[in-house]
Enzyme design. Structure first.
Site, PDB file in Angstrom:
ATOM      1  N   ASN A   1       0.842  -1.194   0.000  1.00 41.65           N
ATOM      2  CA  ASN A   1       0.000   0.000   0.000  1.00 41.65           C
ATOM      3  C   ASN A   1       0.884   1.253   0.000  1.00 41.65           C
ATOM      4  OD1 ASN A   1       0.978   0.338   2.580  1.00 41.65           O
ATOM      5  ND2 ASN A   1      -0.849  -0.491   3.579  1.00 41.65           N
TER       6      ASN A   1
ATOM      7  N   HIS B   1      46.899   9.002 -11.828  1.00 36.76           N
ATOM      8  CA  HIS B   1      46.352   7.969 -12.709  1.00 36.76           C
ATOM      9  C   HIS B   1      47.378   7.582 -13.770  1.00 36.76           C
ATOM     10  CE1 HIS B   1      42.514   8.760 -10.838  1.00 36.76           C
ATOM     11  NE2 HIS B   1      41.878   7.922 -11.650  1.00 36.76           N
TER      12      HIS B   1
ATOM     13  N   ASP C   1      -1.039 -12.708 -14.183  1.00 35.65           N
ATOM     14  CA  ASP C   1      -1.046 -12.452 -12.738  1.00 35.65           C
ATOM     15  C   ASP C   1      -0.704 -13.715 -11.958  1.00 35.65           C
ATOM     16  OD1 ASP C   1      -1.752  -9.834 -13.081  1.00 35.65           O
ATOM     17  OD2 ASP C   1      -3.897 -10.163 -12.826  1.00 35.65           O
TER      18      ASP C   1
ATOM     19  N   GLU D   1       1.234  -0.497 -17.092  1.00 38.61           N
ATOM     20  CA  GLU D   1       1.771  -1.687 -16.425  1.00 38.61           C
ATOM     21  C   GLU D   1       1.366  -2.940 -17.216  1.00 38.61           C
ATOM     22  OE1 GLU D   1      -0.176  -2.375 -12.755  1.00 38.61           O
ATOM     23  OE2 GLU D   1       1.234  -3.905 -12.062  1.00 38.61           O
ATOM     24  N   HIS D   2       0.070  -3.058 -17.499  1.00 38.27           N
ATOM     25  CA  HIS D   2      -0.444  -4.170 -18.295  1.00 38.27           C
ATOM     26  C   HIS D   2      -1.003  -3.619 -19.595  1.00 38.27           C
ATOM     27  CE1 HIS D   2      -1.093  -5.352 -13.997  1.00 38.27           C
ATOM     28  NE2 HIS D   2      -0.485  -6.452 -14.409  1.00 38.27           N
TER      29      HIS D   2
ATOM     30  N   GLN E   1      -8.931  -5.761 -13.604  1.00 37.37           N
ATOM     31  CA  GLN E   1      -7.969  -4.783 -13.113  1.00 37.37           C
ATOM     32  C   GLN E   1      -8.628  -3.839 -12.116  1.00 37.37           C
ATOM     33  OE1 GLN E   1      -4.628  -4.643 -13.563  1.00 37.37           O
ATOM     34  NE2 GLN E   1      -4.845  -3.114 -11.979  1.00 37.37           N
TER      35      GLN E   1
ATOM     36  N   HIS F   1      -8.794  -4.418  -8.275  1.00 34.48           N
ATOM     37  CA  HIS F   1      -7.607  -4.393  -7.409  1.00 34.48           C
ATOM     38  C   HIS F   1      -7.726  -3.386  -6.277  1.00 34.48           C
ATOM     39  CE1 HIS F   1      -4.599  -7.255  -8.547  1.00 34.48           C
ATOM     40  NE2 HIS F   1      -4.822  -7.041  -9.822  1.00 34.48           N
TER      41      HIS F   1
END
Lengths: 429, 429
Positions: A209, A417, A358, A324-325, A257, A260
């Site tokens: 969350n 160097h 999923d 996302e999807h 979706q 969710h």
């Protein structure tokens, strides 16, 4: 669902339509920061204090016992067991192919360079809990950790008293036995800072969350903290569909979706007016029968259907949004996959609903949300590893490269160097 | 240099010895935050305001012109040009091998899953400036960006008035022409937030001072910001040496790291008392002749030589420290490489000084500092790409996986997820 036509929208209106809900980090971090600071100083006692307050922890012993694990393995239902095992197999097969390859190359005579991968030694997995039970997330994080070869895998979940059989079964499949009954920001604090007796981890994975994701952000930039898989926002899906698509299928995807959480966003871009109207109707009909209808009603408020003029329009908008999807419910869908530039995971064709990814197709479901797909990948085996480069020069190799190194060191005014090369070849000239 | 013997130290003393300098993010973020907020609101005007204040910018036109670039390409010295070109070739050859491979697999009959890579479209490179000129960093970031195929590569450097021929030459080799004369936190703000006319980038790469690294941290967790390559702290080297090692070589390596800045840390772990004493003496002798002696004197204060009992001790301590640079100056060094678990880049054998990797061996010099090598890799081609997963199920594939998906969705109480499978198979049963 709200319906729009691309042709009716100004540039600004279009931009506004695709805007995600703002994330109010300031308010949340005001709550999370004190918890993290408290755990940094107070260790386990502070962790327990917050777990009792927020996770309804009923014991002072946060570690899940061997007996609890054994009981779960015995009492899990046959159907859950079979489902978890098949999902495990598919996910394992896919992720095994992700193992990054070492290589070695002689870039010039006597200069041998290589790149090798090592597992991150200590990793922490966060598995959300509360009302939901998420064994699938255990598999999605535990399997790549196992394939990578992480030495120690810690799991935290806000379970109060009894942890679900399915979560423990999935953890056991992945070889995870160090499981703490702690959730929220306090779990992130526990894993990133460690306590006197619980060693800190090097990287934390997993969804959560707003308190969990905020805590992960904070510890990811705290020099005393650790790395995280990726930043996160609410979950989302974007569907691209043409006139050949089945409206019922699309509605079911949008709803899967939307269930969710109240902040999920679902979007349909379609070239067909008829489909747009049918999907809208189907969404209403199907959602009435769903248990999480109250979440759905809320999340549909920030969701929409947009009629576009062409599939090219649709892919342009989708890549800008970076979902996302992404579901491609179009004729000959596979031929469009190279048009996808920014997305977490893509579901190709009418028989590939998001829910297969999923749970069980094999791909990972821990994916970049909130537009992060522009620069982040989903969780994979490489997320649990890091690369080390090696170089071995022979004396001749050093001679071959000496002028170049000395010249560049002098351009950059770093004479020590240059000197490190010179002292090695001094007796040569 | 300070000399210690492992056997004389308590656990706490040992831990304290290896402690890195604390990073005071709170003080620095107090300066950086207002700059970033100002740029978010004020755009280009604010960027120019800060670039004039901090970067000695002398014009309102922050974009390096085509004429400036052309002039540099003409006036660069032959030796610099040759050195940059050879370094370019070696770095290109090595990084080309890093291109991640796509794959496709049927996880079960009818369930086809694949993973493909896409370049991050917009990337920003930060090249520190001020007193130093760092064309090598341009190559180290520009080459992997070019190989990845990033569509737009922006470069920012605090150059005031005239940008160095070498930086522009290196940028040109990498195909970079959008270069801004802006440095510090204001460069990070410019790239991550964009302005009305300059599009924001998706990821920022590159080293910098504490203001730059703090700004990168902040924008990396700001939902309006963008991704970054990795967090950063001061540069460091750890050398593991046995009695066969040449003290002059080791001293030159320690000094080449110490000259980077006052906060650099250099460490030698050796099994030989004699070598420890000789290196200490050599460091003093060599440092007297070096131009950046004042930096060196400072950074040696937090540096040390530790006599250990065995090479196993040394590798254990090194892996715990997770050095950015690790030099193995031991007999048959190559056979020890698998003992290295946590390090950025490793220099194997006596003819592999760190400076070859800084410039031209082929490996990347943008490496995880401050212990971040436990969980981060150095910059590579994959840093400029992200992976997208795909799944395509046939109707039979969906039937094969249906029970598993429906069972797990029901365990997780997500009935819309189950429904998305059911509606597709409804007419089947």
């Amino acid at each position: 669902m709200k319906l729009f036509n691309l042709n009716d929208l100004s540039k600004d209106e279009l931009k506004k339509l695709f805007l995600r809900q703002a994330i109010d980090n300031i308010k949340v971090s005001g709550i999370v920061n004190p918890i993290l600071n408290d755990i940094k100083l107070g260790g386990l006692d502070s962790v327990i204090k917050y777990a009792k307050k927020f996770d309804a922890l009923e014991t002072d012993d946060i570690l899940v016992s061997k007996i609890e694990i054994d009981n779960s393995l015995k009492s899990i239902s046959k159907s859950s067991k079979n489902a978890l095992e098949l999902a495990y197999q598919n996910i394992y097969k896919f992720h095994e192919k992700e193992i990054p390859k070492s290589f070695s190359i002689e870039t010039m005579p006597g200069v041998k360079c290589s790149r090798e991968f090592r597992a991150i030694e200590n990793v922490g997995l966060y598995i959300p809990g509360g009302t939901a039970v998420l064994p699938s997330t255990v598999l999605m994080l535990g399997i790549p950790a196992k394939i990578a070869g992480c030495k120690r895998v810690v799991l935290c979940s806000p379970v109060g008293k009894v942890i679900s059989n399915e979560v423990l079964y999935a953890a056991n499949l992945c070889g995870i036995s160090e499981i703490y009954k702690v959730g929220g920001a306090q779990a992130v604090g526990l894993m990133s800072y460690g306590t006197a007796k619980i060693e800190k981890v090097d990287k934390i994975f997993g969804p959560g969350n707003q308190y969990v994701t905020c805590a992960k952000s904070i510890i990811s930039i705290d020099p005393d903290g650790c790395a995280i898989d990726m930043p996160a926002g609410p979950s989302e899906v974007l569907v691209i569909a043409d006139e050949t698509a089945n409206a019922r299928f699309i509605a079911s995807d949008l709803l899967s979706q939307a269930e969710h959480g109240v902040d999920s966003q679902v979007i349909l871009l379609t070239t067909s007016d008829v489909l747009a109207a049918n999907v809208s109707k189907e969404v209403e009909e199907q959602s009435d029968k769903l248990e999480r209808n109250s979440f759905i009603t809320e999340s549909l408020k920030s969701s929409f259907i947009l009629k576009v003029n062409s599939l090219d329009d649709a892919f342009e908008l989708s890549n800008k949004y970076a979902p996302e999807h992404l579901i491609l419910n179009i004729n000959n869908a596979e031929s469009y996959s190279e048009k996808v530039i920014n997305a977490g995971s893509v579901f190709v064709g009418e028989f590939s609903p998001e829910s297969v990814g999923d749970y069980a197709s094999g791909t990972n479901h821990s994916l970049p949300t909130y537009g992060y797909a522009k620069s982040y990948s989903g969780v994979s085996v490489d997320s649990f590893m890091k690369a080390i480069t090696f170089q071995k020069l022979s004396k001749d190799g050093l001679k071959n490269i000496a002028d170049t190194v000395i010249t560049l060191a002098e351009v950059e005014k770093l004479d020590a160097h240059a000197n490190a090369v010179k002292v090695r070849l001094e007796n040569e000239n």
